[in-house]
Enzyme design. Structure first.
Site, PDB file in Angstrom:
ATOM      1  N   ILE A  51       0.783  -1.159  -0.018  1.00  0.00           N
ATOM      2  CA  ILE A  51      -0.083   0.054  -0.112  1.00  0.00           C
ATOM      3  C   ILE A  51       0.773   1.233  -0.109  1.00  0.00           C
ATOM      4  O   ILE A  51       1.792   1.202   0.887  1.00  0.00           O
ATOM      5  CB  ILE A  51      -0.889   0.014   1.126  1.00  0.00           C
ATOM      6  CG1 ILE A  51      -1.782   1.046   1.069  1.00  0.00           C
ATOM      7  CG2 ILE A  51      -0.125  -0.082   2.618  1.00  0.00           C
ATOM      8  CD1 ILE A  51      -3.361   1.062   1.865  1.00  0.00           C
TER       9      ILE A  51
ATOM     10  N   GLU B  57       2.252  10.221  18.144  1.00  0.00           N
ATOM     11  CA  GLU B  57       1.584  11.468  18.311  1.00  0.00           C
ATOM     12  C   GLU B  57       0.133  11.373  17.749  1.00  0.00           C
ATOM     13  O   GLU B  57      -0.740  11.975  18.230  1.00  0.00           O
ATOM     14  CB  GLU B  57       2.577  12.577  17.885  1.00  0.00           C
ATOM     15  CG  GLU B  57       3.774  12.646  18.290  1.00  0.00           C
ATOM     16  CD  GLU B  57       4.898  11.535  18.228  1.00  0.00           C
ATOM     17  OE1 GLU B  57       4.801  11.019  17.288  1.00  0.00           O
ATOM     18  OE2 GLU B  57       5.599  11.467  19.252  1.00  0.00           O
TER      19      GLU B  57
ATOM     20  N   GLN C 110      -7.398  -2.194  12.018  1.00  0.00           N
ATOM     21  CA  GLN C 110      -6.692  -3.792  11.738  1.00  0.00           C
ATOM     22  C   GLN C 110      -5.582  -3.372  11.686  1.00  0.00           C
ATOM     23  O   GLN C 110      -4.545  -4.236  12.139  1.00  0.00           O
ATOM     24  CB  GLN C 110      -7.674  -4.428  10.623  1.00  0.00           C
ATOM     25  CG  GLN C 110      -6.898  -5.764  10.378  1.00  0.00           C
ATOM     26  CD  GLN C 110      -7.491  -6.511   9.668  1.00  0.00           C
ATOM     27  OE1 GLN C 110      -9.096  -6.625   9.582  1.00  0.00           O
ATOM     28  NE2 GLN C 110      -7.416  -7.278   8.739  1.00  0.00           N
ATOM     29  N   GLU C 111      -4.948  -2.581  10.708  1.00  0.00           N
ATOM     30  CA  GLU C 111      -3.471  -2.307  10.674  1.00  0.00           C
ATOM     31  C   GLU C 111      -2.936  -1.899  12.048  1.00  0.00           C
ATOM     32  O   GLU C 111      -1.761  -2.653  12.310  1.00  0.00           O
ATOM     33  CB  GLU C 111      -3.233  -1.213   9.562  1.00  0.00           C
ATOM     34  CG  GLU C 111      -1.616  -0.724   9.763  1.00  0.00           C
ATOM     35  CD  GLU C 111      -1.538   0.257   8.515  1.00  0.00           C
ATOM     36  OE1 GLU C 111      -2.361   0.495   7.377  1.00  0.00           O
ATOM     37  OE2 GLU C 111      -0.369   0.865   8.287  1.00  0.00           O
TER      38      GLU C 111
ATOM     39  N   GLY D 196       6.739  14.100   0.936  1.00  0.00           N
ATOM     40  CA  GLY D 196       6.183  15.453   1.626  1.00  0.00           C
ATOM     41  C   GLY D 196       4.879  15.170   2.444  1.00  0.00           C
ATOM     42  O   GLY D 196       4.610  16.189   3.082  1.00  0.00           O
ATOM     43  N   ALA D 197       4.680  13.851   2.637  1.00  0.00           N
ATOM     44  CA  ALA D 197       3.323  13.772   3.341  1.00  0.00           C
ATOM     45  C   ALA D 197       3.160  12.378   4.030  1.00  0.00           C
ATOM     46  O   ALA D 197       3.207  11.623   3.168  1.00  0.00           O
ATOM     47  CB  ALA D 197       2.280  13.823   2.571  1.00  0.00           C
TER      48      ALA D 197
ATOM     49  N   PHE E   8       8.961   4.785   1.328  1.00  0.00           N
ATOM     50  CA  PHE E   8       8.651   3.857   2.291  1.00  0.00           C
ATOM     51  C   PHE E   8       7.832   2.936   2.439  1.00  0.00           C
ATOM     52  O   PHE E   8       7.302   2.530   3.236  1.00  0.00           O
ATOM     53  CB  PHE E   8       8.444   4.742   3.925  1.00  0.00           C
ATOM     54  CG  PHE E   8       9.372   6.010   4.184  1.00  0.00           C
ATOM     55  CD1 PHE E   8      10.750   6.187   3.864  1.00  0.00           C
ATOM     56  CD2 PHE E   8       8.948   7.153   4.915  1.00  0.00           C
ATOM     57  CE1 PHE E   8      11.428   7.216   4.201  1.00  0.00           C
ATOM     58  CE2 PHE E   8       9.424   8.119   5.357  1.00  0.00           C
ATOM     59  CZ  PHE E   8      10.747   8.168   4.944  1.00  0.00           C
TER      60      PHE E   8
HETATM   61  C1  LIG Z   1      10.085   0.862   7.687  1.00  0.00           C
HETATM   62  C2  LIG Z   1       9.083   1.855   7.297  1.00  0.00           C
HETATM   63  C3  LIG Z   1       7.884   1.027   6.743  1.00  0.00           C
HETATM   64  C4  LIG Z   1       6.724   1.820   6.308  1.00  0.00           C
HETATM   65  N1  LIG Z   1       5.901   1.218   5.452  1.00  0.00           N
HETATM   66  C5  LIG Z   1       4.877   2.118   4.762  1.00  0.00           C
HETATM   67  C6  LIG Z   1       4.110   1.433   3.885  1.00  0.00           C
HETATM   68  O1  LIG Z   1       4.274   0.342   3.424  1.00  0.00           O
HETATM   69  N2  LIG Z   1       3.059   2.159   3.197  1.00  0.00           N
HETATM   70  C7  LIG Z   1       2.946   3.668   3.449  1.00  0.00           C
HETATM   71  O2  LIG Z   1       2.328   4.356   2.820  1.00  0.00           O
HETATM   72  N3  LIG Z   1       3.831   4.194   4.333  1.00  0.00           N
HETATM   73  C8  LIG Z   1       4.663   3.524   4.991  1.00  0.00           C
HETATM   74  N4  LIG Z   1       5.522   3.955   5.950  1.00  0.00           N
HETATM   75  C9  LIG Z   1       5.521   5.473   6.328  1.00  0.00           C
HETATM   76  C10 LIG Z   1       5.255   5.771   7.639  1.00  0.00           C
HETATM   77  O3  LIG Z   1       3.771   5.291   7.873  1.00  0.00           O
HETATM   78  C11 LIG Z   1       5.479   7.110   7.744  1.00  0.00           C
HETATM   79  O4  LIG Z   1       6.600   7.179   7.844  1.00  0.00           O
HETATM   80  C12 LIG Z   1       4.639   7.820   9.288  1.00  0.00           C
HETATM   81  O5  LIG Z   1       3.265   7.714   8.867  1.00  0.00           O
HETATM   82  C13 LIG Z   1       4.986   9.121   9.517  1.00  0.00           C
HETATM   83  O6  LIG Z   1       4.995  10.036   8.423  1.00  0.00           O
HETATM   84  P1  LIG Z   1       6.295  10.634   8.266  1.00  0.00           P
HETATM   85  O7  LIG Z   1       7.661  10.073   7.944  1.00  0.00           O
HETATM   86  O8  LIG Z   1       5.914  11.755   6.971  1.00  0.00           O
HETATM   87  O9  LIG Z   1       6.478  11.704   9.389  1.00  0.00           O
HETATM   88  P2  LIG Z   1       5.845  13.156   9.714  1.00  0.00           P
HETATM   89  O10 LIG Z   1       4.402  13.035   9.352  1.00  0.00           O
HETATM   90  O11 LIG Z   1       6.655  14.209   8.771  1.00  0.00           O
HETATM   91  O12 LIG Z   1       5.925  13.338  11.138  1.00  0.00           O
HETATM   92  C14 LIG Z   1       7.286  13.837  11.730  1.00  0.00           C
HETATM   93  C15 LIG Z   1       6.831  14.025  13.185  1.00  0.00           C
HETATM   94  O13 LIG Z   1       5.980  14.963  13.265  1.00  0.00           O
HETATM   95  C16 LIG Z   1       5.093  14.546  14.279  1.00  0.00           C
HETATM   96  N5  LIG Z   1       3.755  15.059  13.667  1.00  0.00           N
HETATM   97  C17 LIG Z   1       3.030  14.930  12.710  1.00  0.00           C
HETATM   98  N6  LIG Z   1       1.836  15.461  12.510  1.00  0.00           N
HETATM   99  C18 LIG Z   1       1.653  15.790  14.005  1.00  0.00           C
HETATM  100  C19 LIG Z   1       0.613  16.388  14.696  1.00  0.00           C
HETATM  101  N7  LIG Z   1      -0.499  16.530  14.002  1.00  0.00           N
HETATM  102  N8  LIG Z   1       0.546  16.391  15.960  1.00  0.00           N
HETATM  103  C20 LIG Z   1       1.691  15.847  16.704  1.00  0.00           C
HETATM  104  N9  LIG Z   1       2.845  15.523  15.876  1.00  0.00           N
HETATM  105  C21 LIG Z   1       2.781  15.556  14.674  1.00  0.00           C
HETATM  106  C22 LIG Z   1       4.891  13.028  14.010  1.00  0.00           C
HETATM  107  O14 LIG Z   1       4.480  12.446  15.003  1.00  0.00           O
HETATM  108  C23 LIG Z   1       6.411  12.967  13.834  1.00  0.00           C
HETATM  109  O15 LIG Z   1       7.065  12.817  15.118  1.00  0.00           O
HETATM  110  C24 LIG Z   1       6.625   3.104   6.404  1.00  0.00           C
HETATM  111  C25 LIG Z   1       7.643   3.763   7.284  1.00  0.00           C
HETATM  112  C26 LIG Z   1       8.797   2.994   7.651  1.00  0.00           C
HETATM  113  C27 LIG Z   1       9.988   3.812   8.182  1.00  0.00           C
END
Ligand SMILES: Cc1cc2nc3c(=O)[nH]c(=O)nc-3n(C[C@H](O)[C@H](O)[C@H](O)COP(=O)(O)OP(=O)(O)OC[C@H]3O[C@@H](n4cnc5c(N)ncnc54)[C@H](O)[C@@H]3O)c2cc1C
Length: 381
Positions: free
Chosen positions: A124, A369, A243-244, A130-131, A157
């Site tokens: 997925i 968070e 579920q995830e 950027g998001a 990711f």
């Molecule tokens: C090993 C791995 C596997 C992954 N697998 C998948 C996958 O299969 N499919 C997929 O789509 N994604 C996947 N991801 C992505 C993962 O879901 C995202 O990294 C995660 O949702 C965080 O998003 P971001 O990295 O953009 O961090 P950001 O959204 O930029 O967050 C950075 C920091 O800001 C904080 N923050 C953001 N918004 C808020 C708020 N409103 N209030 C307070 N704090 C906030 C966050 O908690 C975090 O500490 C994977 C990531 C990793 C590392």
């Protein structure tokens, strides 16, 4: 405390899974960690054993059983041997609801037999450079042209990113419509303009292929849209996220339990100052605290599994389970590394690998968070 989540058939299934993992996975996992990926053959072998698609209807090659306790067994057994490369839980726990519940009959015929046999590996693609947390910030677009959507964008990711054949892509069909402008489309391996980027180098989970995906004018047939209409993607994601998150919580408790077990054994055998380190009061107190918390976590998560089976798991309860158990997992494993002394920092010790693998648990599937935001919002302030 006696665990009463499972019936006899789950216990029998556990034996089968354990035997399979010991034979087909454990001896090879070290090599897969060096390769940064697991071979597709192991997916097929697992499929032959019936490890995928319990919820896939029998007519499409599945078992036709909706019972998350089977998923739980698989996750627990994979975690027990530290096989961080198998993206089975993403396929089984996260993708199955999209492909089983949101597809029409024609899509089911095309995708479900391969899903259940392990020949079609799924992923997925939500996150973009950027998001991540901010789902509505997704910039990948899908513009309708006749019977196709033209998809442009970049994802990152993505678990199973290299191995996947079917990728559910979160795209904006109406960028001005906010959450109502998001649609889920299934991109297939080989579609022109759909390419893989790097298999990303991670802190842990070294055998798992986590990759970038690129979409450059990819023509995805309208027949690959999930749901009868455009704009349902946000709601579909929200419905499936509990579920995830529960799947991640199940893994968290299983990891904490197994590392705790191996640490108790280590403390029994390691000596310092003429006695086993388990005889120091500090060691016993640390282990006592961790064992208590893990037992409490186990009860809550088992209860959530039953709630999911009954169709009653709320987004708030799943968020509670996700943030609390994954933070606990990190705490438990960190303390267990400390109790191992220098050996806890050596990668040949499973506790060290578990420490690296655990760190991501509070990040993916929604950060701690964001989980607290979901819970906090439920108070209606
Ligand atoms: C090993 C791995 C596997 C992954 N697998 C998948 C996958 O299969 N499919 C997929 O789509 N994604 C996947 N991801 C992505 C993962 O879901 C995202 O990294 C995660 O949702 C965080 O998003 P971001 O990295 O953009 O961090 P950001 O959204 O930029 O967050 C950075 C920091 O800001 C904080 N923050 C953001 N918004 C808020 C708020 N409103 N209030 C307070 N704090 C906030 C966050 O908690 C975090 O500490 C994977 C990531 C990793 C590392």
């Amino acid at each position: 405390m006696r665990r009463d989540l499972f019936d006899e058939e789950h216990d029998l299934f556990r034996e089968t899974v354990r035997e399979f993992l010991a034979r087909e996975v454990a001896p090879h996992h070290g090599q897969w960690e060096k390769d940064g990926i697991v071979p597709r053959e192991v997916w097929k072998k697992a499929g032959e054993l019936g490890m995928f698609g319990f919820s896939v209807p029998e007519e499409y090659g599945g078992a036709g059983i909706t019972d998350f306790r089977y998923n739980t067994v698989i996750v627990e057994e994979i975690i027990r041997i530290g096989a961080n490369g198998l993206g089975f839980s993403l396929h089984n726990d996260i993708m199955a609801p999209y492909l089983v519940d949101l597809t029409d009959d024609e899509q089911k015929r095309r995708w479900l037999p391969g899903f259940a046999s392990g020949e079609l590996i799924t992923a997925i693609a939500v996150t973009e450079p950027g998001a991540g947390s901010d789902l509505q910030g997704v910039r990948t677009t899908a513009v309708r042209e006749g019977d196709h959507y033209v998809v442009n964008g970049q994802k990152t990711f993505i678990t199973n990113g290299i191995n996947s054949d079917l990728v559910v892509v979160v795209a904006k069909t109406d960028p001005a419509a906010g959450a109502r402008g998001i649609t889920l489309l299934v991109a297939e391996r080989g579609m022109e303009g759909f390419t893989r980027g790097r298999n990303l180098e991670k802190v842990g989970m070294h055998a798992q292929d986590t990759a970038e995906l690129f979409f450059d004018n990819v023509r995805v047939p309208v027949a690959n849209r999930l749901g009868p209409e455009e704009g349902q993607g946000f709601v579909q994601l929200m419905n499936n996220l509990p579920q995830e998150r529960l799947s991640i919580a199940v893994a968290a408790v299983a990891a904490a339990e197994s590392v705790l077990e191996m640490t108790i054994e280590y403390c029994r055998n390691r000596t310092a100052f003429g006695r086993s380190i388990g005889q120091f009061q500090n060691t016993r107190f640390v282990l006592a605290e961790l064992a208590t918390e893990v037992d409490i976590a186990r009860l809550f998560v088992d209860r959530c599994v039953l709630a999911l089976n009954a169709g009653e798991l709320t987004a708030v309860d799943a968020a509670k389970a996700k943030w609390w158990t994954t933070e606990l997992q990190n705490k438990v494993i960190d303390r267990c590394v400390q109790l191992h002394g220098g050996y806890g920092y050596m990668l040949e010790y499973p506790v060290a690998k578990a420490w690296l693998d655990s760190r991501v648990q509070t990040i993916y599937g929604g950060t701690t968070e964001i989980m607290k935001e979901i819970i906090g919002r439920s108070f209606g302030f």
